[in-house]
Motif scaffolding. Structure first.
Motif, PDB file in Angstrom:
ATOM      1  N   LEU A 192       1.248   7.627  -4.715  1.00 37.90           N
ATOM      2  CA  LEU A 192      -0.092   7.344  -5.250  1.00 37.90           C
ATOM      3  C   LEU A 192      -0.495   5.919  -4.877  1.00 37.90           C
ATOM      4  O   LEU A 192      -0.008   4.947  -5.449  1.00 37.90           O
ATOM      5  CB  LEU A 192      -0.101   7.517  -6.766  1.00 37.90           C
ATOM      6  N   HIS A 193      -1.396   5.792  -3.936  1.00 39.65           N
ATOM      7  CA  HIS A 193      -1.843   4.469  -3.498  1.00 39.65           C
ATOM      8  C   HIS A 193      -2.612   3.788  -4.634  1.00 39.65           C
ATOM      9  O   HIS A 193      -3.355   4.442  -5.373  1.00 39.65           O
ATOM     10  CB  HIS A 193      -2.748   4.601  -2.273  1.00 39.65           C
ATOM     11  N   PRO A 194      -2.422   2.469  -4.811  1.00 38.73           N
ATOM     12  CA  PRO A 194      -3.097   1.768  -5.912  1.00 38.73           C
ATOM     13  C   PRO A 194      -4.601   1.974  -5.949  1.00 38.73           C
ATOM     14  O   PRO A 194      -5.195   2.011  -7.036  1.00 38.73           O
ATOM     15  CB  PRO A 194      -2.755   0.293  -5.652  1.00 38.73           C
ATOM     16  N   SER A 195      -5.225   2.107  -4.802  1.00 41.03           N
ATOM     17  CA  SER A 195      -6.680   2.269  -4.770  1.00 41.03           C
ATOM     18  C   SER A 195      -7.123   3.572  -5.439  1.00 41.03           C
ATOM     19  O   SER A 195      -8.283   3.710  -5.843  1.00 41.03           O
ATOM     20  CB  SER A 195      -7.189   2.245  -3.325  1.00 41.03           C
ATOM     21  N   LYS A 196      -6.186   4.528  -5.568  1.00 40.12           N
ATOM     22  CA  LYS A 196      -6.518   5.828  -6.156  1.00 40.12           C
ATOM     23  C   LYS A 196      -5.854   6.039  -7.515  1.00 40.12           C
ATOM     24  O   LYS A 196      -5.868   7.149  -8.049  1.00 40.12           O
ATOM     25  CB  LYS A 196      -6.084   6.940  -5.189  1.00 40.12           C
ATOM     26  N   ALA A 197      -5.266   4.977  -8.069  1.00 37.64           N
ATOM     27  CA  ALA A 197      -4.477   5.123  -9.295  1.00 37.64           C
ATOM     28  C   ALA A 197      -5.285   4.987 -10.570  1.00 37.64           C
ATOM     29  O   ALA A 197      -4.762   5.225 -11.664  1.00 37.64           O
ATOM     30  CB  ALA A 197      -3.340   4.090  -9.302  1.00 37.64           C
ATOM     31  N   GLY A 198      -6.555   4.602 -10.475  1.00 36.98           N
ATOM     32  CA  GLY A 198      -7.360   4.375 -11.672  1.00 36.98           C
ATOM     33  C   GLY A 198      -7.359   5.519 -12.672  1.00 36.98           C
ATOM     34  O   GLY A 198      -7.127   5.313 -13.869  1.00 36.98           O
ATOM     35  N   PRO A 199      -7.612   6.771 -12.241  1.00 36.62           N
ATOM     36  CA  PRO A 199      -7.644   7.883 -13.199  1.00 36.62           C
ATOM     37  C   PRO A 199      -6.336   8.076 -13.953  1.00 36.62           C
ATOM     38  O   PRO A 199      -6.340   8.542 -15.091  1.00 36.62           O
ATOM     39  CB  PRO A 199      -7.947   9.097 -12.295  1.00 36.62           C
ATOM     40  N   THR A 367       4.174  -0.074   4.518  1.00 36.36           N
ATOM     41  CA  THR A 367       2.890  -0.029   3.829  1.00 36.36           C
ATOM     42  C   THR A 367       3.202  -0.093   2.334  1.00 36.36           C
ATOM     43  O   THR A 367       4.366  -0.077   1.932  1.00 36.36           O
ATOM     44  CB  THR A 367       2.139   1.273   4.136  1.00 36.36           C
ATOM     45  N   ILE A 368       2.187  -0.143   1.500  1.00 34.99           N
ATOM     46  CA  ILE A 368       2.415  -0.172   0.054  1.00 34.99           C
ATOM     47  C   ILE A 368       3.152   1.085  -0.401  1.00 34.99           C
ATOM     48  O   ILE A 368       4.119   1.024  -1.175  1.00 34.99           O
ATOM     49  CB  ILE A 368       1.089  -0.322  -0.705  1.00 34.99           C
ATOM     50  N   VAL A 369       2.727   2.235   0.103  1.00 39.25           N
ATOM     51  CA  VAL A 369       3.346   3.494  -0.307  1.00 39.25           C
ATOM     52  C   VAL A 369       4.805   3.565   0.135  1.00 39.25           C
ATOM     53  O   VAL A 369       5.682   3.983  -0.635  1.00 39.25           O
ATOM     54  CB  VAL A 369       2.546   4.693   0.243  1.00 39.25           C
ATOM     55  N   ARG A 370       5.104   3.144   1.333  1.00 39.65           N
ATOM     56  CA  ARG A 370       6.505   3.147   1.785  1.00 39.65           C
ATOM     57  C   ARG A 370       7.354   2.237   0.896  1.00 39.65           C
ATOM     58  O   ARG A 370       8.493   2.562   0.560  1.00 39.65           O
ATOM     59  CB  ARG A 370       6.594   2.681   3.235  1.00 39.65           C
ATOM     60  N   GLY A 371       6.802   1.112   0.519  1.00 42.19           N
ATOM     61  CA  GLY A 371       7.519   0.208  -0.364  1.00 42.19           C
ATOM     62  C   GLY A 371       7.754   0.822  -1.726  1.00 42.19           C
ATOM     63  O   GLY A 371       8.825   0.652  -2.333  1.00 42.19           O
ATOM     64  N   MET A 372       6.770   1.564  -2.235  1.00 39.29           N
ATOM     65  CA  MET A 372       6.921   2.219  -3.530  1.00 39.29           C
ATOM     66  C   MET A 372       7.987   3.311  -3.470  1.00 39.29           C
ATOM     67  O   MET A 372       8.750   3.507  -4.424  1.00 39.29           O
ATOM     68  CB  MET A 372       5.575   2.792  -3.977  1.00 39.29           C
ATOM     69  N   ILE A 373       8.053   4.010  -2.364  1.00 38.86           N
ATOM     70  CA  ILE A 373       9.083   5.042  -2.208  1.00 38.86           C
ATOM     71  C   ILE A 373      10.469   4.415  -2.244  1.00 38.86           C
ATOM     72  O   ILE A 373      11.372   4.898  -2.942  1.00 38.86           O
ATOM     73  CB  ILE A 373       8.866   5.817  -0.884  1.00 38.86           C
ATOM     74  N   LEU A 374      10.662   3.329  -1.496  1.00 40.41           N
ATOM     75  CA  LEU A 374      11.964   2.649  -1.508  1.00 40.41           C
ATOM     76  C   LEU A 374      12.283   2.121  -2.900  1.00 40.41           C
ATOM     77  O   LEU A 374      13.438   2.179  -3.349  1.00 40.41           O
ATOM     78  CB  LEU A 374      11.961   1.502  -0.497  1.00 40.41           C
ATOM     79  N   CYS A 375      11.286   1.618  -3.587  1.00 39.50           N
ATOM     80  CA  CYS A 375      11.474   1.110  -4.947  1.00 39.50           C
ATOM     81  C   CYS A 375      12.049   2.191  -5.859  1.00 39.50           C
ATOM     82  O   CYS A 375      12.989   1.947  -6.624  1.00 39.50           O
ATOM     83  CB  CYS A 375      10.147   0.598  -5.491  1.00 39.50           C
ATOM     84  N   HIS A 376      11.506   3.388  -5.787  1.00 45.43           N
ATOM     85  CA  HIS A 376      11.996   4.477  -6.622  1.00 45.43           C
ATOM     86  C   HIS A 376      13.435   4.847  -6.262  1.00 45.43           C
ATOM     87  O   HIS A 376      14.228   5.189  -7.147  1.00 45.43           O
ATOM     88  CB  HIS A 376      11.086   5.703  -6.474  1.00 45.43           C
ATOM     89  N   ILE A 377      13.768   4.784  -5.007  1.00 46.47           N
ATOM     90  CA  ILE A 377      15.134   5.108  -4.589  1.00 46.47           C
ATOM     91  C   ILE A 377      16.122   4.068  -5.095  1.00 46.47           C
ATOM     92  O   ILE A 377      17.251   4.384  -5.495  1.00 46.47           O
ATOM     93  CB  ILE A 377      15.201   5.223  -3.051  1.00 46.47           C
ATOM     94  N   LEU A 378      15.689   2.793  -5.121  1.00 46.21           N
ATOM     95  CA  LEU A 378      16.582   1.703  -5.532  1.00 46.21           C
ATOM     96  C   LEU A 378      16.885   1.714  -7.026  1.00 46.21           C
ATOM     97  O   LEU A 378      17.734   0.941  -7.486  1.00 46.21           O
ATOM     98  CB  LEU A 378      15.958   0.358  -5.143  1.00 46.21           C
ATOM     99  N   VAL A 379      16.214   2.568  -7.777  1.00 43.35           N
ATOM    100  CA  VAL A 379      16.511   2.678  -9.208  1.00 43.35           C
ATOM    101  C   VAL A 379      17.979   3.055  -9.416  1.00 43.35           C
ATOM    102  O   VAL A 379      18.633   2.570 -10.351  1.00 43.35           O
ATOM    103  CB  VAL A 379      15.585   3.729  -9.863  1.00 43.35           C
TER     104      VAL A 379
END
Length: 567
Positions: A192-199, A367-379
């Protein structure tokens, strides 16, 4: 040859607009580091309000009262501290969001203005490492709510699952299953890209208050009111003053992410007034959740004889005593909503910032999304259940993050509002070359670093006294417990003094050095000069059609200004 193909395939899209097949802004940019184009500026004031209103509904805010009662504060003192601390955060967010909103750039680019193109990298690294650990602990907190939800569904079949893990693991088999399920539910949000996360934040802002408030009302009615005398001791005099300041520090520590990360979301607004509702959302929700935590815990303590500041523990006692279809249903709804709420908080406070930081550190591949994916894996490598259950000193050290980050925020605010008077030349933010105002000395603004060091050194010595009482003087500990106010103030004053002695360069060396340095002269063209190459097409359209004037300083919040006169 194969390796080259793999690396080429992994490269992130470099730009929204290609120029001669090359990235329009250079190697320190990619599609997510470029200024946000108009089509992606879709965060309304309601989205910003919902974001900050909802973020307070989390376990960390709910159980703030536990640490404040432990230092001898009464419930009404805690309430006052919550409003004062939240008010300070609102002021910081208000001042730190304006530049990112006008120029539509996220933290990894916006902070280059004050720290330097290379100087920023260290600060990004600090923010990213701490957020990774917090990502893990918040996921664990959400999993404890999932554990309660699964108990409500399966009853003793869930609680009777044999534990095949050793005690040293710090987690049981059923809790590990709950953690895995929580992680699976959380993982899709990485796309979920930040630009579309508002809802998403709107949904949370509607569900979370209902769950928290319903739990409080049920506890108050079921347990016949509250006994708010939860403090084992009370303090007075000078110690009360120090402890009150410590309470403010504790309240602020839960709002560190939006104070620092606000640029990552403010860039998707159209003008500063779009972000203003965020401040209102914070000021309403933070004290409200602290109050809910106080009353719910106090009601439970009156009945059970023990104050359970972790809501999942209270739910467990409620299920033990009032087991039945109605209780199971209500507890399930409360727990699953709060599990979802904690996941959403994790996305906004940790996953998005880590995605942005990896994007800023390695723009060629992340990209931001790729970074977020890696972040979730590093949990998983973080093993948060061990941190929460057996590494309190490490968590205390993570809490000192407030002292490390406050001077950075102070520098950013002073640099934008005073040193540059709101003027940013956006193309120079991507040019690590002599002549760029953000290249400073070999890409590092040593003014910012000196101010940061002063802010940190002033307070950090006291952390050893918190971890190991008696190792340093009580004065040092008291100063540390006021870390936010002291480090923020010290960082701001030192940087202000340095820019007066050693002024910063506003515009790039060359034809535009003498351009107007009036208040926010550059916002009319969003940080571009008329002859800048590259220039986004939407800026060229403004200039060509005269939608907004260029080079004027009288731009209002409505985007209107005195017409510029050309030839």
């Amino acid at each position: 040859m194969t390796n080259n193909r793999v690396l080429h395939a992994l490269q992130a899209k470099q730009t929204n607009e290609e120029i001669d097949g090359k990235a329009s802004y250079g190697r320190w940019s990619n599609i997510d580091l470029e200024p946000t184009p108009p089509a992606a500026r879709n965060w309304s004031g309601w989205y910003f309000f919902a974001f900050q209103f909802s973020i307070a509904f989390s376990p960390t805010t709910y159980n703030i009262g536990s640490s404040l009662f432990a230092i001898g504060l009464t419930w009404w003192t805690i309430v006052i501290a919550s409003f004062v601390g939240t008010g300070l955060c609102c002021v910081v967010i208000f001042f730190n969001s304006r530049g990112a909103t006008w120029y539509h750039i996220g933290f990894p680019v916006y902070a280059r203005v004050s720290a330097g193109i290379y100087g920023l990298l260290f600060f990004i690294f600090i923010r990213m490492i701490v957020a990774i650990f917090y990502m893990g602990t918040q996921t664990y907190y959400a999993s404890r709510m999932m554990d309660v939800s699964l108990r409500c569904i399966f009853g003793h079949q869930w609680t009777d699952i044999p534990n095949s893990l050793p005690k040293s693991a710090g987690i049981t088999t059923s809790q590990m299953v709950a953690f895995f399920i929580t992680w699976l539910l959380q993982f899709p949000f990485a796309w979920l890209h930040p630009s579309k996360a508002g809802p998403l934040f709107v949904v949370k802002s509607l569900l979370s208050p209902v769950a928290y408030t319903a739990t409080m009302i049920w506890a108050l009615v079921k347990f016949d009111g509250v006994n708010l005398n939860l403090a084992k001791k009370t303090v007075s005099g000078g110690q009360l003053g120090w402890n009150f300041m410590r309470a403010i520090n504790t309240v602020v520590s839960g709002v560190v992410p939006p104070m620092v990360n606000i640029a990552d979301l403010a860039r998707y607004g159209n003008r500063p007034r779009d972000v203003w509702p965020l401040v209102a959302g914070l000021f309403i929700s933070k004290p409200a959740v602290i109050l809910i935590g106080l009353f719910t815990t106090a009601a439970g303590a009156k009945h059970f004889g023990v104050a359970n500041w972790n809501l999942w523990d209270l739910y467990g006692l409620v299920l033990d005593e009032f087991w039945g279809p109605g209780t199971r249903t209500l507890v399930f709804l409360g727990a699953i909503v709060q599990c979802f709420a904690t996941i959403v908080t994790n996305v906004s406070s940790n996953a998005i910032p880590i995605g942005c930081d990896l994007n800023g550190l390695f723009p060629k591949y992340f990209t931001i999304v790729r970074g977020m994916i890696l972040c979730h894996i590093l949990v998983w490598p973080v093993a948060p259940w061990l941190l929460v259950n057996s590494a309190q000193n490490f968590l205390t050290f993570l809490g000192s993050y407030l002292c490390f980050i406050s001077p950075i925020v102070a520098v950013m605010i002073v640099d934008y509002w005073i040193a540059r008077r709101g003027n940013v030349h956006v193309p120079s933010l991507y040019r690590p070359e002599v002549g760029s105002p953000y290249y400073y000395t070999k890409g590092i603004n040593f003014r910012a670093y000196l101010a940061w060091v002063c802010g940190v050194v002033l307070v950090i010595s006291g952390i050893s006294g918190v971890i190991k009482p008696g190792s340093v003087s009580q004065t040092a500990v008291n100063v540390y417990n006021c870390g936010f106010v002291f480090s923020l103030t010290a960082g701001a004053l030192v940087y202000y003094a340095l820019i007066k002695i050693w002024p910063v360069q506003i515009y790039p060396t060359g034809a535009h050095e003498g351009e107007s340095k009036g208040w926010e002269s550059m916002i009319a063209t969003e940080g571009f000069f008329l002859d800048d190459k590259p220039m986004p097409e939407y800026i060229e359209a403004k200039v060509f059609f005269g939608v907004e004037p260029v080079g004027t300083s009288g731009l209002s919040e409505d985007g209107e200004a005195e017409k510029a006169k050309h030839g």
